[in-house]
Design a protein around this motif. Structure first.
Motif, short mmCIF file in Angstrom:
data_model
loop_
_atom_site.label_atom_id
_atom_site.label_comp_id
_atom_site.label_asym_id
_atom_site.label_seq_id
_atom_site.Cartn_x
_atom_site.Cartn_y
_atom_site.Cartn_z
N SER A 124 -0.22 13.25 -12.77
CA SER A 124 1.05 13.54 -12.09
C SER A 124 0.73 13.56 -10.61
N VAL A 125 0.91 12.41 -9.96
CA VAL A 125 0.53 12.27 -8.56
C VAL A 125 1.70 12.63 -7.66
N ILE A 126 1.39 13.09 -6.45
CA ILE A 126 2.46 13.54 -5.56
C ILE A 126 2.55 12.65 -4.32
N ALA A 127 3.77 12.54 -3.81
CA ALA A 127 4.06 11.77 -2.60
C ALA A 127 5.28 12.41 -1.95
N ARG A 128 5.64 11.95 -0.75
CA ARG A 128 6.88 12.43 -0.12
C ARG A 128 7.71 11.23 0.32
N THR A 129 8.96 11.49 0.63
CA THR A 129 9.88 10.41 0.96
C THR A 129 9.46 9.71 2.26
N ASN A 130 9.89 8.45 2.35
CA ASN A 130 9.63 7.61 3.53
C ASN A 130 8.14 7.40 3.78
N THR A 131 7.36 7.36 2.71
CA THR A 131 5.94 7.05 2.81
C THR A 131 5.61 5.90 1.88
N ARG A 132 4.56 5.16 2.22
CA ARG A 132 4.11 4.06 1.39
C ARG A 132 3.22 4.60 0.28
N VAL A 133 3.56 4.24 -0.95
CA VAL A 133 2.81 4.71 -2.12
C VAL A 133 2.35 3.50 -2.92
N LYS A 134 1.04 3.36 -3.07
CA LYS A 134 0.48 2.22 -3.81
C LYS A 134 0.00 2.69 -5.18
N PHE A 135 0.26 1.87 -6.18
CA PHE A 135 -0.22 2.12 -7.54
C PHE A 135 -1.18 1.01 -7.92
N ARG A 136 -2.35 1.40 -8.39
CA ARG A 136 -3.35 0.46 -8.89
C ARG A 136 -3.48 0.69 -10.39
N VAL A 137 -3.24 -0.37 -11.17
CA VAL A 137 -3.12 -0.24 -12.62
C VAL A 137 -4.13 -1.15 -13.30
N LEU A 138 -4.86 -0.60 -14.27
CA LEU A 138 -5.82 -1.36 -15.07
C LEU A 138 -5.55 -1.14 -16.55
N ASN A 139 -5.87 -2.15 -17.35
CA ASN A 139 -5.61 -2.08 -18.79
C ASN A 139 -6.85 -2.50 -19.57
N LEU A 140 -7.44 -1.54 -20.28
CA LEU A 140 -8.59 -1.84 -21.14
C LEU A 140 -8.27 -1.46 -22.59
N THR A 141 -6.98 -1.49 -22.95
CA THR A 141 -6.61 -1.35 -24.36
C THR A 141 -6.74 -2.72 -25.02
N VAL A 152 0.58 -5.81 -17.71
CA VAL A 152 -0.83 -5.97 -17.38
C VAL A 152 -1.56 -6.44 -18.63
N GLY A 153 -2.20 -7.59 -18.54
CA GLY A 153 -2.91 -8.14 -19.68
C GLY A 153 -4.18 -7.38 -20.01
N VAL A 154 -4.74 -7.66 -21.17
CA VAL A 154 -5.97 -7.01 -21.61
C VAL A 154 -7.10 -7.35 -20.64
N GLY A 155 -7.76 -6.32 -20.12
CA GLY A 155 -8.85 -6.52 -19.18
C GLY A 155 -8.39 -6.80 -17.76
N GLY A 156 -7.09 -6.74 -17.52
CA GLY A 156 -6.55 -7.10 -16.21
C GLY A 156 -6.17 -5.90 -15.37
N GLY A 157 -5.82 -6.20 -14.13
CA GLY A 157 -5.38 -5.17 -13.20
C GLY A 157 -4.38 -5.73 -12.21
N MET A 158 -3.62 -4.85 -11.58
CA MET A 158 -2.66 -5.27 -10.56
C MET A 158 -2.33 -4.07 -9.69
N SER A 159 -1.75 -4.36 -8.52
CA SER A 159 -1.32 -3.31 -7.59
C SER A 159 0.10 -3.60 -7.12
N PHE A 160 0.84 -2.55 -6.82
CA PHE A 160 2.13 -2.71 -6.16
C PHE A 160 2.39 -1.48 -5.30
N GLU A 161 3.36 -1.61 -4.41
CA GLU A 161 3.62 -0.55 -3.43
C GLU A 161 5.12 -0.32 -3.31
N VAL A 162 5.51 0.94 -3.14
CA VAL A 162 6.90 1.28 -2.89
C VAL A 162 7.00 2.07 -1.59
N LEU A 163 8.15 1.97 -0.94
CA LEU A 163 8.47 2.82 0.20
C LEU A 163 9.35 3.93 -0.36
#
Length: 348
Positions: free
Chosen positions: A253-270, A295-306
């Motif tokens: 449960s990660v925290i952020a505040r409004t009007n800030t850039r938040v990046k998510f880095r996601v990996l999948n090893l299922t 996200v495919g098996v063994g893969g990763g990706m990143s995205f960002e929200v404002l």
């Protein structure tokens, strides 16, 4: 170009799947067993731990410094996924690896391991893939695909090109790879592109001794920009997990505040493709706006929200991070800091 040296040690350790003793989704509370854990992983875990130079002492750091649920890794004796390897484009890395899998009742071949890295540049000698990695003459002809218990091996990586930037994984790829990965023998590699900054760390603890999984006395103000790691994987006998844990209140449960850039880095090893859905948000993917990534098996990706804007949505409150194909979930909590109370479901 910087030359980075890291000392990683693979250890067998006990592991608690629900270290905060609660499932916020159902309202269920758990009781500690004789080991002192709420939901111990049967048979224990294999964890890549960060160490001080020459493996003289543990030097663990949190996976997500702004995760309210992640306990200090000194208490949990490491993290799942293991220590994050963080580099910048242009860096050269030496990973000093030591295998300290000392499980009783297992053969030497079952306790022989390696480190195989995705997304980086290296000689075939440092691929760590059994049985094809050749001996390294500079290390007395040791082979990086078969490091025995108590043995060591140095892996040399470079990240010379922008194509190396992103989030990748590393994992055991020895003869015992399948069983060791199912016990946590994997981690993340983050390669920052030019202009990307390393994360801002909290200047005070996110939680104090009197806090619970639902009530926090004084959460620090989140940073102006944040980046968070979400690693979907499986553990032996319990199925899918998120960052080594199950049940809301233990998963991130990660925290952020409004009007800030938040990046998510996601990996999948299922063993199957996974979707990653951040409720109430959307972001740009190519020419399209999306609210879910696959996200495919063994893969990763990143995205960002404002965060909390008309562009990408969100705003103050707690937003679930879920996958329709998985039973595990986490959350993003948007707050300005201070006292915080989180909702909890009703026990059946």
């Amino acid at each position: 170009m910087a030359r980075i040296e890291l000392w990683l040690q693979l250890e067998n350790q006990p592991w608690d799947l629900a270290p905060n003793g609660i499932d916020r989704a159902t309202g269920e509370s758990f009781t500690r067993d004789t080991s002192g854990m709420f939901k111990p992983l049967s048979g224990g875990a294999l964890i890549f731990r960060r160490c001080a130079p020459n493996w003289t002492a543990p030097a663990d750091v949190k996976l997500n410094p702004w995760d309210l649920n992640e306990l200090e890794p000194a208490l949990t004796r490491g993290t799942i996924p293991g220590a994050t390897i963080e580099l910048k484009v242009g860096d050269e890395a030496i990973i000093h690896f030591r295998n300290m899998d000392m499980r009783a009742g297992f053969s030497e071949s079952e306790r022989t391991h390696s480190l195989h890295a995705h997304g980086v540049q290296h000689s075939v000698m440092y691929d760590g893939t059994y049985p094809i990695s050749p001996p390294d003459p500079s290390q007395g002809n040791k082979q990086g695909d078969r490091v025995p218990p108590g043995g060591t091996f140095d892996y040399l990586f470079t990240v010379p090109h922008l194509s190396n930037a992103g989030v990748w994984m590393y994992h055991d790829h020895s003869m015992a790879a399948a069983s060791s990965i199912a016990r946590g023998a994997f981690g993340a590699i983050v390669v920052l592109a030019g202009g990307e900054s390393r994360p801002i760390l909290p200047t005070q603890p996110l939680r104090v001794a009197s806090d619970s999984a639902t009530h926090f006395a004084n959460v620090p103000v989140p940073p102006a920009a944040g980046a968070h790691l979400f690693f979907l994987h499986e553990l032996a006998g319990v199925g899918e997990c998120l960052n080594g844990h199950q049940r809301l209140g233990n998963t991130p449960s990660v925290i952020a505040r409004t009007n800030t850039r938040v990046k998510f880095r996601v990996l999948n090893l299922t063993n199957r493709a996974q979707s990653f859905h951040l409720h109430g948000h959307r972001w740009k993917r190519g020419d399209d706006w999306v609210d879910t990534e696959v996200v495919g098996v063994g893969g990763g990706m990143s995205f960002e929200v404002l965060e909390g804007t008309a562009e990408t949505g969100g705003g103050n409150g707690e937003w679930m991070i879920s996958s329709p194909t998985s039973e595990v979930c986490g959350s993003l909590i948007v707050t300005d800091g201070g006292a915080l109370s989180l909702p909890i479901g009703a026990a059946a």
